[in-house]
Design a protein around this motif. Sequence first.
Motif, short mmCIF file in Angstrom:
data_model
loop_
_atom_site.label_atom_id
_atom_site.label_comp_id
_atom_site.label_asym_id
_atom_site.label_seq_id
_atom_site.Cartn_x
_atom_site.Cartn_y
_atom_site.Cartn_z
N LEU A 154 0.84 -1.19 0.00
CA LEU A 154 0.00 0.00 0.00
C LEU A 154 0.88 1.24 0.00
CD1 LEU A 154 -2.56 -1.07 2.76
CD2 LEU A 154 -2.59 -1.62 0.32
N TRP A 155 0.41 2.29 -0.66
CA TRP A 155 1.19 3.53 -0.66
C TRP A 155 0.30 4.74 -0.86
CZ3 TRP A 155 1.96 6.72 -5.11
CH2 TRP A 155 1.45 6.22 -6.31
N SER A 156 0.86 5.91 -0.57
CA SER A 156 0.15 7.18 -0.72
C SER A 156 1.07 8.18 -1.38
CB SER A 156 -0.30 7.71 0.65
OG SER A 156 -0.71 9.06 0.55
N VAL A 157 0.51 9.05 -2.21
CA VAL A 157 1.32 10.09 -2.85
C VAL A 157 1.84 11.08 -1.82
CG1 VAL A 157 0.07 9.90 -5.03
CG2 VAL A 157 -0.66 11.60 -3.35
N TYR A 158 1.20 11.12 -0.63
CA TYR A 158 1.59 12.06 0.41
C TYR A 158 2.63 11.49 1.36
CZ TYR A 158 -2.58 14.19 -1.49
OH TYR A 158 -3.49 14.72 -2.36
N ASN A 159 2.99 10.24 1.17
CA ASN A 159 4.04 9.62 1.97
C ASN A 159 5.35 9.72 1.20
OD1 ASN A 159 5.69 8.07 3.51
ND2 ASN A 159 4.63 6.15 3.18
N GLU A 160 6.28 10.50 1.74
CA GLU A 160 7.51 10.78 1.01
C GLU A 160 8.31 9.52 0.68
OE1 GLU A 160 9.75 13.66 3.18
OE2 GLU A 160 8.53 15.33 2.50
N GLY A 161 8.07 8.43 1.39
CA GLY A 161 8.84 7.22 1.16
C GLY A 161 8.37 6.37 0.00
N HIS A 162 7.36 6.82 -0.76
CA HIS A 162 6.82 5.93 -1.79
C HIS A 162 7.81 5.66 -2.92
CE1 HIS A 162 5.86 8.93 -4.94
NE2 HIS A 162 5.45 9.74 -3.96
N GLU A 163 8.73 6.59 -3.19
CA GLU A 163 9.73 6.35 -4.23
C GLU A 163 10.68 5.23 -3.83
OE1 GLU A 163 11.50 9.86 -6.24
OE2 GLU A 163 10.32 11.01 -4.78
N GLU A 164 11.21 5.32 -2.60
CA GLU A 164 12.11 4.27 -2.11
C GLU A 164 11.39 2.93 -2.02
OE1 GLU A 164 11.64 7.19 -0.73
OE2 GLU A 164 13.58 8.22 -0.94
N GLU A 165 10.12 2.98 -1.63
CA GLU A 165 9.33 1.76 -1.54
C GLU A 165 9.21 1.08 -2.91
OE1 GLU A 165 5.07 0.54 0.51
OE2 GLU A 165 5.25 2.48 -0.50
N HIS A 166 8.92 1.86 -3.93
CA HIS A 166 8.80 1.29 -5.28
C HIS A 166 10.14 0.78 -5.81
CE1 HIS A 166 4.73 3.04 -5.44
NE2 HIS A 166 4.53 2.28 -6.50
N GLU A 167 11.22 1.48 -5.48
CA GLU A 167 12.54 1.02 -5.90
C GLU A 167 12.86 -0.34 -5.29
OE1 GLU A 167 15.25 4.08 -4.80
OE2 GLU A 167 14.52 5.51 -6.31
N LEU A 168 12.54 -0.49 -4.01
CA LEU A 168 12.79 -1.77 -3.35
C LEU A 168 11.92 -2.87 -3.94
CD1 LEU A 168 14.31 -3.24 -1.14
CD2 LEU A 168 12.61 -2.45 0.52
N ILE A 169 10.66 -2.56 -4.19
CA ILE A 169 9.76 -3.54 -4.80
C ILE A 169 10.27 -3.95 -6.18
CG2 ILE A 169 7.47 -3.77 -5.88
CD1 ILE A 169 7.34 -4.24 -2.91
N ASP A 170 10.79 -3.00 -6.95
CA ASP A 170 11.31 -3.32 -8.28
C ASP A 170 12.48 -4.29 -8.20
OD1 ASP A 170 9.50 -1.90 -9.77
OD2 ASP A 170 10.73 -0.09 -9.91
#
Length: 470
Positions: free
Chosen positions: A365-381
């Motif tokens: 789960l993620w939100s555009v307002y959570n600054e960590g979403h970029e790092e989260e997607h990088e890790l998922i990738d």
Amino acid sequence: MPALLVLFLNLIMTGCKSSGENLPDYAYVGGEILNPTLNYVIIKYRGKTLDTLKLDERNRFSYKIENAENGLYIIEHKPETQNIYITPGDSLLLRANTLAFDESLHFSGKGNAKNNFMAEMFLQDENNAQFLLNFHEYEPKAFLLKADSIKMERMNNLQEVSIKKDFPDEFNELAEQIISYENYDLKERYTYLVNKYYKEYSKQFPPGFHDYRENVDFNSANLQCSPGYKRFLENYLINYSLSWCADSGLDISDCYSLTNAENVKSRLRKAGELVQEPTIRERLLEKIAVRGIVTAKNREDIISILKELQSQNLNEGNLEEMRQLGTIQLAYLPGTFLLDVPLINMAGEIVKLEEIIDAPTVIFLWSVYNEGHEEEHELIDRYRKKYPEVNFIGINLDLAEEPAWRVTVRQHNYDPETEFQLATTQIKKEFFSYFLDKILFLDSSGEVQVGDIYLSSPEFESRLVAFLNL
């Protein structure tokens, strides 16, 4: 004089009385937020939101507090929260940079001296965390001496600054209470760490180490905005629950699990017994319950925590919010099927989860307002490349904000085939924020196999491998 301060003072001068009259019964607060994370700030007093203030094109705000009272207020610009001390007649201006919020925070205008002192006290309190990192170097008697010397140093500093700046007695009294409760909290945290991790010290507490507990005010409306006071209440209850647990017959490992349902309920009962001030009571009961509900391992634990809240007469509105939180947690329990969950794809079409699950699936789960979403997607990738047999699906939680979600997906080049948004639900959006880092493992039939792992956990990959080997 800085241009921003001149503008602010010019704005308020027309509303101020002449020096020969009594002070007005209102106060002004304004400021500038550099590198804002949101386009607004929130101001609160005694647990109640006074107003939500939009930042202008220069990231500034101003607000008139009608019928202002002496005391602690809160300025909130998530994820940052700052106490301010307001006296009727104040015209307070703050300036902060979110890249280093606490260190950059500075106050000017009438009332600035008290608030700059408060900001410095907050930074000093944060140093306690560094002190506690080395708790094992201090046996209890030495820790007591060190903790009390820190308190005395801060009290002496308050006295010196108060004489120089002519602080009013009411502010001095409040500042002394804040310093005292920070000291109490330091001792509570040390007690927990020693009892859990350094048992050779646990029987060495000198007489009088916890004498302060006899004089605690569990219902201080004046202190309810103080981070140290709120933290003390929580840590006192944690230590109480450990003492209770020792005589309860529970396994010792369950006693030290702060999410164990019985442990959670013991803290709820004690909080209900000690705390009667409505705002503090509700906030404390909810915070304890949330911790238990979002980590509950079965339906029975969720129900038992909700029943305990009901027995503590939590108001119906707040109780319903806790039920909604429990409903979300039910989706994370192994054995739950999530095939009917409605989602929105990037084309704006409603689809059900069953339509996109055809293999072992990991949902984050993620939100555009959570600054960590970029790092989260990088890790998922990275995991996506390493485990191509797994579907990794991102579900955005910004309900009814489709444009912001789609723009973010495109701007960051997230794979549109694996990105969805949760469709409208009766559950309030803010309750999903507790689950942002929590991961779901579903088998190809849509049944939850794992729902108690976090993406940031060092065990994530080993749990993923074990899931694939089921």
